[in-house]
Scaffold this active site. Sequence first.
Site, PDB file in Angstrom:
ATOM      1  N   ASP A 216      43.174  46.986  46.721  1.00  0.00           N
ATOM      2  CA  ASP A 216      44.388  46.174  46.837  1.00  0.00           C
ATOM      3  C   ASP A 216      44.011  44.712  46.572  1.00  0.00           C
ATOM      4  O   ASP A 216      43.051  44.453  45.851  1.00  0.00           O
ATOM      5  CB  ASP A 216      45.037  46.369  48.207  1.00  0.00           C
ATOM      6  N   GLY A 238      40.500  45.456  42.065  1.00  0.00           N
ATOM      7  CA  GLY A 238      41.490  44.998  43.030  1.00  0.00           C
ATOM      8  C   GLY A 238      42.732  44.501  42.337  1.00  0.00           C
ATOM      9  O   GLY A 238      42.883  44.600  41.115  1.00  0.00           O
ATOM     10  N   HIS A 239      43.627  43.931  43.140  1.00  0.00           N
ATOM     11  CA  HIS A 239      44.909  43.455  42.627  1.00  0.00           C
ATOM     12  C   HIS A 239      44.962  41.948  42.484  1.00  0.00           C
ATOM     13  O   HIS A 239      46.028  41.370  42.331  1.00  0.00           O
ATOM     14  CB  HIS A 239      46.043  43.937  43.537  1.00  0.00           C
ATOM     15  N   GLY A 240      43.796  41.299  42.558  1.00  0.00           N
ATOM     16  CA  GLY A 240      43.746  39.860  42.346  1.00  0.00           C
ATOM     17  C   GLY A 240      43.842  39.066  43.631  1.00  0.00           C
ATOM     18  O   GLY A 240      43.712  39.592  44.737  1.00  0.00           O
TER      19      GLY A 240
END
Length: 390
Positions: A216, A238-240
Amino acid sequence: MNTRKFILLLLTIFFHSSSGTKTTYNVQSYGAKPDGKTDSAKAFLSAWAAACASTKSVVIYVPQGRYLIGSAAFWGQYCKNKATTIRIDGTLVAPSDYKVIGNTGNWLKFERVNGVTISGGTFDGQGASLWACKASGKSCPAGATTLAFYNSNNIVMSGLTSLNSQMFHVVLDGCQNAKLQKMKISASASSPNTDGIHIEASSGVTILKTVIGTGDDCVSIGPGTSNLWIENVSCGPGHGISIGSLGWGMQEPGVQNVTVKTTTFRGTQNGLRIKTWARPSNGFVKGVLFQHSVMVNARYPILIDQEYCPDQKNCLDQESGVKISDVTYQDVHGTSTSQVAVKLACSKANPCKGIRLEDVNLTFKNQQPQALCSNAAGTSYGLNKPASCL
């Protein structure tokens, strides 16, 4: 000098040097077993209670070995000192059965503490079995955050490693003045909701020289966060690094004065993201600087998403009330895996203002990258690729 006087001199020197040292509480002295099988939660809590009773600076020491801890809450409102260092040379291990802590919210929680430093150590959340449960579609616990600080001040985390958290790895909620540095946070790219560091309702937080790879957000920034500094952070998978999700509630504190600089994103879903629910809210985001970021195959390197409405529930046909202003992207370069390398999808009801793009240079395979803007106003400086849509 005769022998007797020499010995007296040595004793005097020793007395003065030792009187200035910190008292150390070894968790093994309170019954902690480094076998990875015996629940040592009570021993850790006993060491904490003894340290809290001291009026001087103290050290809680965790020697090498694996220490099973079911769950533990460390309360600080009655501590008599304001400088407790937890020095960890070993590994803290969560129960392999995710059901033991899966509904507790937190595995290791610190509440109302002041002046706590966690130095070194590995925290193994053993979350893989819970992730598998969630992937199967079965009814599963939400999962526990590995390490959480609530309503606490003057916190330091240095050199620690967090592995395979059931949910979030590290949470700071309602905290003032925290420094997180030289940390390593790791979970599978497919692990759900395993945010690396989540910050909410906190001020004066600094994150430095940290490597994060999760399923995430590497760092998620929640409502009420201000004066946040992130520097030299590597993210991926991940999502940054995300500001949000924001705007779920109508009455919600804003996010302001955030600096994110010298970051690298490798194979991430997003790079630099601001995300708000498509719902009415009086929240806001202002005073944000994204500077010196390198993208290595990030899907959406620059993203403002004010249309967030997963599963089209509770926000269908609504507009985000979160007001976004004074956001700068400076020296952001690298590669995108999406042709739309810059997407600024702002709210119709509350358009973004004061967006600045300066020296953004992003490429997409052998094709021309694109920038898409909706309801966004601002300016562009220097050479920008893709061409600015502001």
